[in-house]
Enzyme design. Structure first.
Site, PDB file in Angstrom:
ATOM      1  N   ARG A   1      -0.337-146.429  -5.461  1.00  0.00           N
ATOM      2  CA  ARG A   1      -1.534-145.703  -5.087  1.00  0.00           C
ATOM      3  C   ARG A   1      -1.788-144.394  -5.595  1.00  0.00           C
ATOM      4  NH1 ARG A   1      -5.407-146.225  -1.028  1.00  0.00           N
ATOM      5  NH2 ARG A   1      -5.159-144.791   0.641  1.00  0.00           N
ATOM      6  N   THR A  43     -12.437-151.673  -1.937  1.00  0.00           N
ATOM      7  CA  THR A  43     -11.197-152.374  -1.874  1.00  0.00           C
ATOM      8  C   THR A  43     -11.360-153.841  -2.170  1.00  0.00           C
ATOM      9  OG1 THR A  43     -10.370-150.692  -0.209  1.00  0.00           O
ATOM     10  CG2 THR A  43      -8.871-152.838  -0.826  1.00  0.00           C
ATOM     11  N   THR A  60      -8.198-150.655  -5.230  1.00  0.00           N
ATOM     12  CA  THR A  60      -9.224-150.076  -4.618  1.00  0.00           C
ATOM     13  C   THR A  60      -9.748-148.815  -5.333  1.00  0.00           C
ATOM     14  OG1 THR A  60     -10.339-149.191  -2.417  1.00  0.00           O
ATOM     15  CG2 THR A  60      -7.835-148.734  -2.809  1.00  0.00           C
ATOM     16  N   SER A  85      -2.702-145.639   3.446  1.00  0.00           N
ATOM     17  CA  SER A  85      -3.607-146.683   3.241  1.00  0.00           C
ATOM     18  C   SER A  85      -3.731-147.750   4.338  1.00  0.00           C
ATOM     19  CB  SER A  85      -3.264-147.198   1.960  1.00  0.00           C
ATOM     20  OG  SER A  85      -4.264-148.553   1.651  1.00  0.00           O
ATOM     21  N   GLY A 133     -11.821-153.965   3.168  1.00  0.00           N
ATOM     22  CA  GLY A 133     -12.638-153.630   4.311  1.00  0.00           C
ATOM     23  C   GLY A 133     -11.781-152.419   5.259  1.00  0.00           C
TER      24      GLY A 133
HETATM   25  N1  GLY Z   1      -8.886-146.942   0.691  1.00  0.00           N
HETATM   26  C1  GLY Z   1      -8.774-147.804   1.744  1.00  0.00           C
HETATM   27  C2  GLY Z   1      -7.202-147.826   2.132  1.00  0.00           C
HETATM   28  O1  GLY Z   1      -6.634-147.855   1.157  1.00  0.00           O
HETATM   29  O2  GLY Z   1      -7.139-148.385   3.288  1.00  0.00           O
END
Ligand code: GLY
Length: 547
Positions: A83, A358, A376, A429, A450
């Site tokens: 991340r 994503t 994403t 996330s 999504g």
């Molecule tokens: N950027 C969407 C998520 O990580 O939930």
């Protein structure tokens, strides 16, 4: 076990050596080629992921982040958190100017990006369990970027809506728009020479070129010149994290999910945990949708309050405690929608805590290596910034923080202190890469794209396969629904039929009718045929293949 007994008649073939499912046929082909060149499911996953960065760059790429869940042939489970992190200079009120939230700054431009983690995570995944080298997987993707590919309808739509924002950034406009400023159309060739050169440079010099070398310097220089706060030191300090996979049970299966800073694993487990007491298979459709929706509301209320980066905020393990889930379940009225005024209080909330547009891809091979990888840049084309000379689209993952407690983000999600902005912190996330085991053997790799609907799509796919005995294709085709507590709306696909929707409404739910949402991919083991069966979401283009 219904999942593995599902009839595949009419489903297309399963594959004996390996299988790949992604949202793009070129990316899936890259994964299958990696398998054919002697790679395993991990190599296939990274080849697919790198190719998605070329052919599906509005969704993901090396300017973004990812979560990778792997089950190796020897049974080892590995969970890599790639991340993005907030730059060191980020702070709680970064997006609050004179007391007022600047809603655009976390979505577009220099302040919107976190430090990208995808490339470091790929490198770590290959080092742990891959057979091929990162360079072996980068070079074919570089060739595709260099030669170009014809954009499809989905890409055209993304560009259409965002041309005005992309124009703000000359390097983005030069690559993604025509010289007259109009967006590329379906069938136009998208050539990405700079991205090809970036991939080749990483292939030659390793990921140090990106985190400690030329890329970090170029990105930091652009940020400094354009009002950003990300520095070369932020890149140098980036570390992917090995996390302990989240392990829960559902109807005799092991559900292996992504722990915080994903909310995905926790809330897939929470909702399945509540559902386990419901006779899902026997319930009529309306009742099934109602009961699962009520479970979703309770889980998302907890998400809004408790979830954040576990390195910065205490995230209680008690959220998946069976006793706590039984208490939540007891609040569900089978006959009508019940308001959920606030989050629950799990046991030992401060003492027993976890040490977040994503795309999802799934791979598996005959040796028993399985991968679930979700990646994403956040919303389409992330921050809309391409760092000049690199072709790399920078994410806008900073919008996944709660910029102000209670202020909704691009997905209308609200959050609290646990997910406030802080330097070096990872934004929460919903990405939910999940692997399901039965008697210790992997039977399913699944996940979705999504925003918060990822959680609902993933758990519905698992339930469709385990509870309802659907094949992978049927499970991903079945109409879906999603409730995230706030706003109090049940997003539901019209394919259920108006009669069903009216009955659900009569139970007290406010419906947000949808033609279709999400993009879920999976690979399932079919023990009837002994094959690996990939499936991609029929709502979108995609590739499900193997050999
Ligand atoms: N950027 C969407 C998520 O990580 O939930």
């Amino acid at each position: 076990m219904l999942a593995v007994q599902a009839s595949l008649a009419g489903e297309g073939e399963g594959f004996r050596h390996g299988a790949v499912a992604s949202v793009n046929p070129l990316a899936t082909a890259a994964g299958v080629n990696a398998l054919k060149r002697g790679g395993n499911a991990v190599d296939a996953a990274i080849a697919t992921a790198l190719t998605l960065g070329v052919v599906d760059g509005h969704n993901s790429g090396i300017g973004g982040g990812c979560f990778i869940l792997m089950r190796a042939a020897d049974g080892t489970l590995t969970c890599i958190d790639g991340r993005e992190t907030a730059p060191a200079k980020a702070h709680r009120d970064l997006f609050v100017i004179q007391g007022k939230l600047d809603e655009e700054a976390s979505k577009t431009g220099p302040l919107a990006s976190g430090v990208p983690g995808a490339l470091a995570a790929y490198d770590l995944a290959l080092a742990k369990h891959g057979k091929l080298k990162l360079a072996d997987l980068l070079l074919p993707a570089a060739e595709l970027a260099d030669k170009g590919f014809a954009i499809d309808e989905a890409y055209e739509h993304r560009l259409e809506g965002l041309a005005d924002k992309l124009k703000l950034f000359p390097a983005s406009a030069a690559i993604l728009l025509k010289p007259d400023g109009s967006p590329l159309k379906k069938g136009d060739l998208l050539v990405q020479k700079d991205l090809a050169a970036t991939y080749r440079a990483v292939a030659e010099h390793g990921i140090g070129w990106f985190y400690h070398g030329e890329f970090a310097q170029k990105a930091a220089a652009w940020m400094a010149a354009n009002g950003g706060i990300m520095t070369a030191e932020d890149f140098a300090g980036y570390q992917p994290k090995l996390r302990e996979p989240l392990h829960t049970r559902y109807r005799g299966c092991d559900i292996i999910g992504m722990p915080p800073p994903s909310s995905g694993g926790v809330h897939v487990a929470q909702i399945l945990g509540m559902m386990e007491a419901f006779p899902i298979k026997e319930l009529p459709t309306v009742k099934r949708i109602h009961m699962i929706t009520e479970a979703m509301k309770l889980a998302f209320a907890d998400r809004a309050f408790w979830l954040g980066d576990p390195d910065f905020a205490p995230v209680p393990r008690g959220l998946i405690d069976p006793g706590y889930l039984a208490d939540l379940r007891a609040r569900i009225d089978p006959e009508k929608a019940t308001p959920v005024p606030a989050h629950g209080t799990p046991p030992k909330p401060n003492d027993d805590v976890f040490g977040k547009h994503t795309t999802h891809l799934s791979t598996a091979d005959a040796e028993g290596n399985w991968v679930a990888l979700t990646q994403t840049v956040n919303t389409a084309f992330g921050s809309k910034v391409i760092i000049p000379g690199t072709g790399v689209v920078m994410n806008n993952e900073m919008d996944d923080f709660s910029a102000q407690p209670g202020a909704p983000n691009a997905f209308k999600l609200v959050g609290a202190e646990a997910n406030a902005v802080a330097g070096g912190k990872r934004p929460l996330s919903s990405m939910s890469p999940t692997i399901v085991l039965k008697d210790g053997k992997p039977i399913l790799s699944v996940g979705a794209a999504g925003g918060p609907t990822i959680i609902s799509q993933t758990l519905l796919a698992i339930s469709n396969i385990i509870d309802l005995g659907m094949s992978p294709k049927e499970a991903l085709t079945a109409p879906r629904f999603h409730h995230q507590w706030a706003p109090d709306l049940l997003k539901i696909e019209s394919a259920f039929g108006e009669e069903t929707l009216k009955q659900i409404e009569s139970l007290g739910h406010t419906l947000d009718r949808s033609k279709g949402f999400g993009a879920c991919q999976c690979v399932m083991f079919d023990d009837g045929t002994g094959t690996l069966v990939p499936a991609h979401d029929p709502r979108n283009a995609g590739g499900a293949d193997g050999f």
